[in-house]
Write a protein that holds these residues in place. Structure first.
Motif, PDB file in Angstrom:
ATOM      1  N   UNK A 167      31.519  35.739  51.985  1.00  0.00           N
ATOM      2  CA  UNK A 167      32.948  35.846  52.304  1.00  0.00           C
ATOM      3  C   UNK A 167      33.747  34.785  51.564  1.00  0.00           C
ATOM      4  N   UNK A 168      33.239  33.545  51.543  1.00  0.00           N
ATOM      5  CA  UNK A 168      33.934  32.454  50.856  1.00  0.00           C
ATOM      6  C   UNK A 168      33.952  32.695  49.342  1.00  0.00           C
ATOM      7  N   UNK A 169      32.848  33.199  48.813  1.00  0.00           N
ATOM      8  CA  UNK A 169      32.788  33.499  47.378  1.00  0.00           C
ATOM      9  C   UNK A 169      33.770  34.610  47.017  1.00  0.00           C
ATOM     10  N   UNK A 170      33.825  35.657  47.832  1.00  0.00           N
ATOM     11  CA  UNK A 170      34.737  36.773  47.568  1.00  0.00           C
ATOM     12  C   UNK A 170      36.190  36.310  47.621  1.00  0.00           C
ATOM     13  N   UNK A 171      36.523  35.443  48.570  1.00  0.00           N
ATOM     14  CA  UNK A 171      37.892  34.936  48.690  1.00  0.00           C
ATOM     15  C   UNK A 171      38.290  34.149  47.443  1.00  0.00           C
ATOM     16  N   UNK A 172      37.374  33.345  46.937  1.00  0.00           N
ATOM     17  CA  UNK A 172      37.684  32.537  45.757  1.00  0.00           C
ATOM     18  C   UNK A 172      37.708  33.379  44.485  1.00  0.00           C
ATOM     19  N   UNK A 173      36.925  34.439  44.434  1.00  0.00           N
ATOM     20  CA  UNK A 173      37.018  35.364  43.306  1.00  0.00           C
ATOM     21  C   UNK A 173      38.394  36.030  43.304  1.00  0.00           C
ATOM     22  N   UNK A 174      38.902  36.368  44.490  1.00  0.00           N
ATOM     23  CA  UNK A 174      40.253  36.916  44.599  1.00  0.00           C
ATOM     24  C   UNK A 174      41.285  35.920  44.086  1.00  0.00           C
ATOM     25  N   UNK A 175      41.137  34.641  44.446  1.00  0.00           N
ATOM     26  CA  UNK A 175      42.054  33.609  43.964  1.00  0.00           C
ATOM     27  C   UNK A 175      41.984  33.468  42.444  1.00  0.00           C
ATOM     28  N   UNK A 176      40.776  33.570  41.883  1.00  0.00           N
ATOM     29  CA  UNK A 176      40.618  33.487  40.429  1.00  0.00           C
ATOM     30  C   UNK A 176      41.366  34.631  39.750  1.00  0.00           C
ATOM     31  N   UNK A 177      41.236  35.839  40.295  1.00  0.00           N
ATOM     32  CA  UNK A 177      41.918  36.997  39.721  1.00  0.00           C
ATOM     33  C   UNK A 177      43.435  36.843  39.804  1.00  0.00           C
ATOM     34  N   UNK A 178      43.926  36.343  40.950  1.00  0.00           N
ATOM     35  CA  UNK A 178      45.369  36.132  41.114  1.00  0.00           C
ATOM     36  C   UNK A 178      45.873  35.079  40.128  1.00  0.00           C
ATOM     37  N   UNK A 179      45.102  34.013  39.949  1.00  0.00           N
ATOM     38  CA  UNK A 179      45.512  32.951  39.021  1.00  0.00           C
ATOM     39  C   UNK A 179      45.558  33.459  37.583  1.00  0.00           C
ATOM     40  N   UNK A 180      44.565  34.245  37.186  1.00  0.00           N
ATOM     41  CA  UNK A 180      44.564  34.819  35.834  1.00  0.00           C
ATOM     42  C   UNK A 180      45.720  35.798  35.656  1.00  0.00           C
ATOM     43  N   UNK A 181      46.056  36.512  36.722  1.00  0.00           N
ATOM     44  CA  UNK A 181      47.190  37.438  36.668  1.00  0.00           C
ATOM     45  C   UNK A 181      48.499  36.667  36.456  1.00  0.00           C
ATOM     46  N   UNK A 182      48.672  35.562  37.177  1.00  0.00           N
ATOM     47  CA  UNK A 182      49.873  34.743  37.016  1.00  0.00           C
ATOM     48  C   UNK A 182      49.997  34.212  35.594  1.00  0.00           C
ATOM     49  N   UNK A 183      48.896  33.667  35.069  1.00  0.00           N
ATOM     50  CA  UNK A 183      48.914  33.119  33.715  1.00  0.00           C
ATOM     51  C   UNK A 183      49.192  34.219  32.701  1.00  0.00           C
ATOM     52  N   UNK A 184      48.549  35.373  32.889  1.00  0.00           N
ATOM     53  CA  UNK A 184      48.734  36.486  31.962  1.00  0.00           C
ATOM     54  C   UNK A 184      50.152  37.029  31.968  1.00  0.00           C
ATOM     55  N   UNK A 185      50.741  37.179  33.154  1.00  0.00           N
ATOM     56  CA  UNK A 185      52.110  37.692  33.264  1.00  0.00           C
ATOM     57  C   UNK A 185      53.100  36.725  32.619  1.00  0.00           C
ATOM     58  N   UNK A 186      52.916  35.412  32.853  1.00  0.00           N
ATOM     59  CA  UNK A 186      53.812  34.421  32.255  1.00  0.00           C
ATOM     60  C   UNK A 186      53.716  34.446  30.729  1.00  0.00           C
ATOM     61  N   UNK A 187      52.491  34.498  30.209  1.00  0.00           N
ATOM     62  CA  UNK A 187      52.302  34.533  28.758  1.00  0.00           C
ATOM     63  C   UNK A 187      52.864  35.825  28.165  1.00  0.00           C
ATOM     64  N   UNK A 188      52.655  36.935  28.870  1.00  0.00           N
ATOM     65  CA  UNK A 188      53.163  38.234  28.403  1.00  0.00           C
ATOM     66  C   UNK A 188      54.693  38.239  28.373  1.00  0.00           C
ATOM     67  N   UNK A 189      55.313  37.704  29.421  1.00  0.00           N
ATOM     68  CA  UNK A 189      56.769  37.653  29.480  1.00  0.00           C
ATOM     69  C   UNK A 189      57.351  36.791  28.374  1.00  0.00           C
ATOM     70  N   UNK A 190      56.701  35.673  28.065  1.00  0.00           N
ATOM     71  CA  UNK A 190      57.178  34.797  26.991  1.00  0.00           C
ATOM     72  C   UNK A 190      56.949  35.442  25.635  1.00  0.00           C
TER      73      UNK A 190
END
Length: 206
Positions: free
Chosen positions: A12-35
């Motif tokens: 459960x803890x591993x799955x939660x942190x994998x979700x956080x990793x995906x969200x963080x990569x999404x944030x970085x990707x969206x910011x880079x894409x927008x710029x």
């Protein structure tokens, strides 16, 4: 094995942190894409989003390593950092949901005056000029400002305020949702630290 045991809590803890990793990569990707595509020209906005994404990635990485290795020190720091993030995010989310119209307008105007790049992005996207009034003797990035006279541009505050309440409600709701996942992560990390690995001494569980 019932859920609540060592393996279930670890997964459960591993799955939660994998979700956080995906969200963080999404944030970085969206910011880079927008710029990259010129949707956002403000370096501060892009840097802020990438900074938040990077911080979330590092926290999730620490939590994932701690979960996989059952590392007491990593889990402790992960738990402390995540609790601080929970307190800050929960407070900000509640503030977003509690702001009235006057407070929203004041915050919007403060944000507007801090960055000319953000002003240009908003004017170009929404087709408006200025915040509270249109200065026809100044400059504006909106297409209406460069049309054929007489110019009929609208102040940006009128348009922004139509969506500000809904956006703040949405941001506050999303923030509350993720704040509860963070307190779940703190609880899982605390529980996982206090569970003994059955593989370390199987005879103790017989």
């Amino acid at each position: 094995m019932v859920c609540g045991g060592f393996i279930c809590t670890k997964n459960a803890l591993s799955a939660l942190n994998i979700l956080y990793v995906l969200v963080s990569l999404l944030l970085i990707g969206v910011a880079a894409w927008g710029k990259w595509f010129g949707l956002v020209s403000s370096i501060r906005v892009v840097a802020g989003i990438i900074g938040v994404g990077t911080f979330l990635f590092l926290v999730a990485f620490v939590g994932l390593c701690g979960a996989l290795k059952h590392h007491q020190v990593l889990l402790f720091f992960y738990m402390m950092i995540l609790f601080i993030v929970f307190v800050v995010q929960f407070s900000v989310s509640c503030a977003c949901l509690a702001l009235n119209k006057d407070q929203q307008n004041h915050l919007l105007e403060v944000g507007w005056n801090k960055s000319e790049a953000t002003q240009e992005d908003v004017e170009k996207t929404l087709g408006c000029c200025g915040f509270s009034y249109v200065n026809y003797n100044g400059s504006c990035a909106a297409s209406c400002f460069h049309g054929t006279p007489p110019l009929t541009c609208e102040p940006c505050s009128n348009i922004i305020q139509q969506y500000a309440g809904d956006v703040l409600q949405f941001v506050g709701g999303i923030g509350l949702f993720f704040s509860f996942t963070e307190i779940l992560g703190v609880w899982l990390a605390h529980r996982y630290r206090n569970l003994k690995d059955p593989r370390s001494n199987p005879g103790a569980f017989l």
